[in-house]
Design an enzyme around this catalytic site. Structure first.
Site, PDB file in Angstrom:
ATOM      1  N   ASP A  12      -0.601   6.301   6.946  1.00  0.00           N
ATOM      2  CA  ASP A  12      -0.336   7.173   5.902  1.00  0.00           C
ATOM      3  C   ASP A  12       0.849   7.093   5.069  1.00  0.00           C
ATOM      4  O   ASP A  12       2.022   7.369   5.660  1.00  0.00           O
ATOM      5  CB  ASP A  12      -0.429   8.667   6.626  1.00  0.00           C
ATOM      6  CG  ASP A  12      -0.152   9.940   5.601  1.00  0.00           C
ATOM      7  OD1 ASP A  12      -0.034   9.414   4.290  1.00  0.00           O
ATOM      8  OD2 ASP A  12      -0.226  10.714   6.017  1.00  0.00           O
ATOM      9  N   LYS A  37       2.935  10.838  -3.799  1.00  0.00           N
ATOM     10  CA  LYS A  37       4.122  11.276  -4.329  1.00  0.00           C
ATOM     11  C   LYS A  37       4.574  10.018  -4.903  1.00  0.00           C
ATOM     12  O   LYS A  37       4.063  10.070  -6.354  1.00  0.00           O
ATOM     13  CB  LYS A  37       4.928  11.048  -3.014  1.00  0.00           C
ATOM     14  CG  LYS A  37       4.560  12.345  -2.145  1.00  0.00           C
ATOM     15  CD  LYS A  37       5.737  12.669  -0.907  1.00  0.00           C
ATOM     16  CE  LYS A  37       5.058  13.945  -0.310  1.00  0.00           C
ATOM     17  NZ  LYS A  37       4.681  14.239   1.254  1.00  0.00           N
ATOM     18  N   TYR A  83       3.155  14.330   9.694  1.00  0.00           N
ATOM     19  CA  TYR A  83       2.312  15.436   8.864  1.00  0.00           C
ATOM     20  C   TYR A  83       1.427  14.516   8.112  1.00  0.00           C
ATOM     21  O   TYR A  83       2.009  13.766   7.284  1.00  0.00           O
ATOM     22  CB  TYR A  83       3.627  16.308   8.136  1.00  0.00           C
ATOM     23  CG  TYR A  83       2.715  17.224   7.036  1.00  0.00           C
ATOM     24  CD1 TYR A  83       1.913  18.208   7.311  1.00  0.00           C
ATOM     25  CD2 TYR A  83       2.818  17.034   5.657  1.00  0.00           C
ATOM     26  CE1 TYR A  83       1.183  19.278   6.368  1.00  0.00           C
ATOM     27  CE2 TYR A  83       2.331  17.893   4.671  1.00  0.00           C
ATOM     28  CZ  TYR A  83       1.425  18.784   5.144  1.00  0.00           C
ATOM     29  OH  TYR A  83       0.689  19.539   4.244  1.00  0.00           O
TER      30      TYR A  83
HETATM   31  C1  LIG Z   1       3.495  14.886   1.461  1.00  0.00           C
HETATM   32  C2  LIG Z   1       2.726  14.123   2.532  1.00  0.00           C
HETATM   33  C3  LIG Z   1       1.005  14.259   2.562  1.00  0.00           C
HETATM   34  C4  LIG Z   1       0.419  15.424   1.815  1.00  0.00           C
HETATM   35  O1  LIG Z   1       0.416  15.179   0.562  1.00  0.00           O
HETATM   36  P1  LIG Z   1       0.450  16.420  -0.602  1.00  0.00           P
HETATM   37  O2  LIG Z   1       0.108  15.644  -2.077  1.00  0.00           O
HETATM   38  O3  LIG Z   1       1.411  17.420  -0.357  1.00  0.00           O
HETATM   39  O4  LIG Z   1      -0.951  17.259  -0.212  1.00  0.00           O
HETATM   40  C5  LIG Z   1       0.365  13.756   3.497  1.00  0.00           C
HETATM   41  N1  LIG Z   1       1.104  12.785   4.327  1.00  0.00           N
HETATM   42  C6  LIG Z   1       2.588  12.491   4.381  1.00  0.00           C
HETATM   43  C7  LIG Z   1       2.910  11.501   5.210  1.00  0.00           C
HETATM   44  C8  LIG Z   1       3.263  13.140   3.424  1.00  0.00           C
HETATM   45  O5  LIG Z   1       4.499  13.038   3.389  1.00  0.00           O
END
Ligand SMILES: *Cc1c(COP(=O)(O)O)cnc(C)c1O
Length: 427
Positions: A237, A265, A142
């Site tokens: 990512d 995060k 994701y």
């Molecule tokens: C949480 C997450 C996202 C999206 O971040 P948001 O702040 O929720 O838009 C993208 N990539 C990874 C790997 C994530 O865990």
């Protein structure tokens, strides 16, 4: 008196599904979501005043636990000087310098407000830099909810994607190629056939959105290899893994230099802040230096930057990640032991402060493996733990998180709760 049930009913009147992000609705585990009123250290309290040991940590950001005094103080100090300027500030430079100092692959960085924005912008940059349109992602990873990334695998190994959400144009999904995680052969075959059309390969370098799935060393090396050969950019990512799995993120553990990295995060310490950055030559394609447009009214928001800086400083202390990893290791070992004692088919693993628990005999390597685990059993375990006062992520597809605020006592009480929960599964 307010109850979770009455709040859920009220919430559903004017908020779709009662929530502002889908997984919060407990759709996967069933039942009523707990509405949280307060957090302190390793604990959260719901609207009914019940306390839980929290292993969600706002889905990753709260590596220091809830309401850490140093973070709260930094936010308060920033807030009295104004909430937003939409003009450059000195604190942004400090955060950018710190991120570039901690990540050798990051020569320049831009701040944004969410992980979704970071990945979406990184993809546009990769497309602008390479002049190519196609991107490659992996099944079960994701990367936020941008159109190009909400794509699932078609049938067959080497296929162009299908939208995994209504509202994603087929033409957009068609530029996304979805491959199985940890499959070196499929990766090589894809780049042999389409390498010259691929702008970027984006990956969760340790997957945490299909529960926790670790890449094999061969897979990691192959990703860097196919990108080098084809001229596609490798995007790590690290929105979840960044400063969560170790001081140098997943790329530090892998010994890999990605072209671009996305962060979120933890870097925001619980405030809306994320970032993307990487090679100078690529980052210089961004406006105002280059032709790739990207902007944000609240980008680099001073209150969010203050929370991020305070968090980053504390996790930069010597031994922080060793102590954090020891807690996650202890938790996983204890859960595995408790499951074994109850005769449950179960496995668990952790990387730094991130962990996965599975109702299967082995830790999974792929989305298909995760799908094969006993999700109904996870759901029963989740509810048994919730009743015991332990708040796990409400889905078998999410990684869990420990924070520096989790004490030995918290871990022990969690393990004795797990012992009772496993016993109830058998009953
Ligand atoms: C949480 C997450 C996202 C999206 O971040 P948001 O702040 O929720 O838009 C993208 N990539 C990874 C790997 C994530 O865990």
């Amino acid at each position: 008196m307010t109850s979770n049930q009455s709040l859920f009913e009220r919430a559903r009147q004017h908020i779709p599904g009662g929530v502002n992000s889908p997984v919060r609705a407990f759709g996967s585990v069933g039942g009523t979501p707990v509405f949280l009123a307060k957090g302190q250290g390793a604990y959260v309290w719901d609207s009914e005043g019940r306390r839980y040991v929290d292993y969600v940590g706002s889905w990753g950001p709260l590596i220091l636990g809830h309401a850490h005094p140093a973070v709260i103080e930094a936010v308060q100090q920033a807030a009295v000087n104004g909430l937003s300027f939409g003009a450059p500030t000195e604190a942004e430079i400090e955060l950018a310098d710190l991120l570039c100092a901690r990540l050798p692959s990051m020569q320049m960085v831009r701040l944004v407000s969410s992980g979704t924005e970071a990945t979406m912008s990184a993809l546009r940059l990769a497309r602008g830099y390479t002049g190519r349109d196609k991107i490659v992602k992996f099944e079960g990873c994701y990367h936020g909810h941008a159109d190009s990334l909400l794509v699932k695998a078609g049938s067959g190994l080497l296929t162009f994607g299908n939208p995994s959400s209504a509202g994603v144009p087929a033409a957009v999904a068609n530029d996304t190629i979805v491959l199985p995680y940890n499959d070196v052969e499929a990766l090589k075959a894809c780049f042999d056939a389409h390498g010259h059309e691929i702008a970027a390969l984006i990956v969760e370098p340790i997957a945490g959105n299909m529960n926790l799935v670790q890449p094999s060393p061969a897979f990691v090396a192959a990703m860097r290899g196919v990108c080098d050969q084809s001229g596609a950019l490798l995007i790590y990512d690290e929105v979840m893994t960044g400063f969560r799995v170790g001081a140098g993120c997943a790329q530090g553990l892998h010994g890999i230099t990605p072209d671009l990295t996305t962060l979120g995060k933890v870097v925001g310490g619980g405030m809306p802040l994320a970032a993307f950055g990487g090679r100078r030559e690529v980052m210089e394609k961004l406006a105002p230096l280059g032709p790739v447009y990207q902007a944000g009214t609240l980008s680099g928001n001073p209150v969010a930057v203050a929370a991020g800086l305070a968090t980053m400083k504390l996790i930069g202390e010597a031994g922080f990640f060793d102590r954090l990893a020891a807690k996650a290791t202890q938790l996983c070992a204890g859960l595995t032991e408790a499951a074994k004692a109850a005769g449950e088919t179960f496995s668990a693993q952790s990387v730094g402060g991130m962990f996965g628990v599975y109702f299967s005999a082995h830790c999974p390597d792929s989305y298909a493996d995760v799908m094969a685990s006993d999700r109904a059993r996870f759901n029963r375990f989740f509810h048994a733990m919730l009743e015991e006062g332990v708040y796990l992520a409400p889905s078998a597809f999410e990684a869990g998180f420990v924070s520096s605020a989790h004490t030995d006592d918290d871990l022990e009480s969690t393990l004795s709760a797990a012992g009772r929960a496993f016993a109830r599964l058998k009953a």
